[in-house]
Design a protein around this motif. Structure first.
Motif, mmCIF file in Angstrom:
data_model
loop_
_atom_site.group_PDB
_atom_site.id
_atom_site.type_symbol
_atom_site.label_atom_id
_atom_site.label_comp_id
_atom_site.label_asym_id
_atom_site.label_seq_id
_atom_site.Cartn_x
_atom_site.Cartn_y
_atom_site.Cartn_z
ATOM 1 N N UNK A 1 44.445 37.996 48.663
ATOM 2 C CA UNK A 1 43.654 39.173 48.313
ATOM 3 C C UNK A 1 44.002 39.742 46.939
ATOM 4 N N UNK A 2 45.188 39.462 46.434
ATOM 5 C CA UNK A 2 45.586 39.964 45.117
ATOM 6 C C UNK A 2 45.250 38.984 44.000
ATOM 7 N N UNK A 3 44.785 37.830 44.361
ATOM 8 C CA UNK A 3 44.472 36.782 43.386
ATOM 9 C C UNK A 3 43.520 37.313 42.319
ATOM 10 N N UNK A 4 43.873 37.077 41.048
ATOM 11 C CA UNK A 4 43.021 37.458 39.928
ATOM 12 C C UNK A 4 43.123 38.923 39.529
ATOM 13 N N UNK A 5 43.953 39.692 40.202
ATOM 14 C CA UNK A 5 44.116 41.105 39.863
ATOM 15 C C UNK A 5 45.403 41.297 39.069
#
Length: 187
Positions: free
Chosen positions: A97-101
């Motif tokens: 869910x934190x991918x790319x943030x």
């Protein structure tokens, strides 16, 4: 210290600011995320779960909890009818869910959601009787609302300590003989 909703809100309210002050201006080298490639070394997901979490991972985990754990489970407990069994919580969802943030994005989302969740918690004006209501944890069995809310506070403090440990370990080899006096590097 006995559980007190007002004292609990003190810690829950302080956590986002504490994380912002501690992590907000640090370079990537201090806070970098544990990537799947770094932590699996050719293995499947379990290696990611066993890898030491870095500050980025921990903030993502706290954010995921704001979305799917504390207030949603409290709502299940407070429901007047129906099944009070909690939906299982994915303690490793942050890796996806934190991918790319960025960490700044995660901190901002966490601050916003925590403020909303504290407002919800305050609006309930919980009674002693409500705090004794039970839900069913998928692994732990019967738990009370009071236990859930106390765990939310201690969960925050646990992860703040985990962040401090991850940061300290960056200089594990650099402290030389002082390591003997630094208990944070012995855990």
């Amino acid at each position: 210290m006995n559980f007190d909703i007002l004292r609990s809100v003190e810690v829950l309210s302080a956590t986002p600011a504490a994380l912002r002050v501690l992590l907000g201006d640090l370079s990537e080298e201090w806070v970098s995320r544990t990537t799947i490639a770094e932590s699996t070394a050719g293995n499947a997901q379990p290696a990611v779960e066993n890898a030491p979490w870095q500050p980025f991972d921990i903030v993502g985990h706290l954010l995921h909890g704001e979305l799917t754990d504390w207030i949603p489970r409290a709502r299940i407990i407070l429901a007047s009818d129906g099944d009070r069994t909690f939906v299982p919580f994915d303690r490793f969802a942050q890796f996806e869910t934190s991918e790319g943030k960025s960490l700044a994005q995660l901190l901002g989302e966490f601050e916003r959601l925590r403020a909303e969740n504290i407002e919800v918690l305050r609006s309930w004006n919980l009674t002693i009787e409500q705090l004794d209501l039970e839900g069913i944890h998928p692994e732990l069995g019967r738990v009370t609302l009071k236990q859930l809310l106390a765990t939310w506070v201690v969960h925050d403090l646990n992860h703040i300590a985990q962040i401090a440990t991850a940061l300290a370990r960056r200089y594990d080899a650099e402290v030389g003989p002082w390591k003997e006096y630094l208990s944070i590097l012995k855990s």
